[in-house]
Scaffold this active site. Structure first.
Site: not given
Ligand SMILES: Cc1ncc(COP(=O)(O)O)c(C=O)c1O
Length: 378
Positions: A46, A98, A170, A195
């Protein structure tokens, strides 16, 4: 080194142990320590994993940044950035965002005692007016989703700097191939690597990059403390996607421009949004700020939902699906899909009408894509 070379090599040296040319997928959750307090740089996956670290170095390099961090989704990346804020803080955000980011701000982050003011993205002076003494962050997308408006990053960067506020961009729609917000004055760049960076619609992932050491140190702490990290396999898939980003983006753009020019003249199309068209209101700004216009097109059909439904049902190549940026062409109906979580009145106010369609233009042959659209419009 140029972008294409960095995308293939940065952070991706051959494996020192075996000579493997491709970074291995280190499927391990933990690492043997040589003695208490002594290890080879990794303790627990992690916190750090060699495959993810390779991806993080590549991400930083292609955004001209010092530091990169990878996440389990774009929203995980966003959530981690928003964790920089303490209760009582205020965000100024663009109003064309978004839908999931809006939902996060309104239904999660608000519960932390952090509020957001949305500003008309067409009027950058309003950003300055919206700033309060407790404003800590400005958040924008450019090109925006789904209306493909272009926000002049250097103007906002000036406003942010003057007021000691962090500017987050973004950059999912443009991808670092076409736009580098840090070079234009942004402090942090966020991506949904689901994306264009992944590029093949086979993973969910996110990224944060910055060159600010203090912000990086905090973000790295939150990455580990919150724990929304990608698996080694997903990290590897994004790393593989990045290798072909430049080639894919050039094809996405070529196809999108071709289809936008076709759709602009079609009698069944009421309005088209594509920054690469001379008719786009901010075409000049897009030319200055970006090195290309990307693969996303939005359009309004003449009529309403019935016409949209008819059009969608006749398409064969453009698949009706959420998401974007993959090699295959997709169609999204923002009112009910990506932006379905925005209340109707607010959605209409933001220009996301019932006849709006968003296309993610893939890299199939442009004539096949054109024929598909022509048939469905006919
Ligand atoms: C511009 C933009 N930012 C962030 C996200 C969220 O990314 P993810 O779906 O990987 O969580 C999306 C998803 O569609 C997006 O389009």
């Amino acid at each position: 080194m140029e972008f294409e070379t960095r995308a293939i090599h940065e952070g991706q040296q051959s494996d020192p142990q075996t000579g493997a040319v491709i970074v291995p997928i280190y499927l391990t959750s933990t690492y043997e320590q040589q003695a208490i307090g002594q290890h080879k740089g990794y303790e627990y996956s992690r916190t750090g994993n060699p495959t993810r670290n390779a991806l993080e170095e590549a991400l930083a390099s292609i955004e001209n940044a010092k530091y990169g961090l990878a996440f389990a989704s774009g929203l995980a990346a966003t959530t981690t950035v928003l964790s920089l804020l303490k209760s009582g803080a205020h965000i100024v955000a663009g109003d064309d965002l978004y839908g999931g980011t809006y939902r996060l701000l309104e239904r999660v982050v608000k519960n932390w005692g952090v509020t957001t003011t949305y500003v008309d993205i067409d009027n950058l002076a309003d950003f300055e007016t919206a700033i309060q003494p407790n404003t800590k962050l400005i958040w924008i997308e450019t090109p925006t989703n789904p209306l493909l408006k272009i926000v002049e990053i250097p103007v906002l960067a000036n406003i942010a700097r003057k007021n000691n506020i962090v500017l987050v961009v973004d950059n999912t729609f443009a991808s670092p191939y076409f736009q580098k917000p840090l070079d234009l004055g942004a402090d942090i760049v966020v991506h949904s690597t689901t994306k264009y960076l992944g590029g093949h619609s086979d993973i969910i992932g996110g990224a944060v990059v910055t060159s600010n050491e203090q912000l990086y140190t905090e973000l790295k702490f939150y990455q580990n403390a919150i724990g929304a990290v990608p698996s080694p396999f997903d990290s590897w898939l994004v790393l593989r996607g990045i290798k072909t980003l430049a080639v894919r983006m050039r094809e996405h753009e070529k196809n999108a421009l071709f289809l936008a020019q076709f759709l602009e003249k079609h009698p069944k199309v009421e309005r088209i949004y594509y920054p690469g068209l001379a008719s786009h209101e901010q075409h000049q700004l897009a030319k200055e700020q970006m090195s290309g216009f990307g693969g996303m097109i939005s359009l309004e059909l003449k009529g309403g939902l019935a016409e949209v439904e008819r059009f969608v049902s006749k398409l064969k190549l453009f698949l009706l699906a959420e998401s974007l940026g993959g090699v295959e062409s997709l169609l999204c109906y923002p009112a009910k899909m990506t932006h379905g979580s925005i209340p109707e009145a607010e959605r209409i106010k933001r220009g996301i009408k019932d006849n709006l369609i968003r296309l993610s233009v893939g890299i199939e042959h442009p004539l096949d894509l054109q024929a598909d659209l022509e048939n469905a419009l006919g």
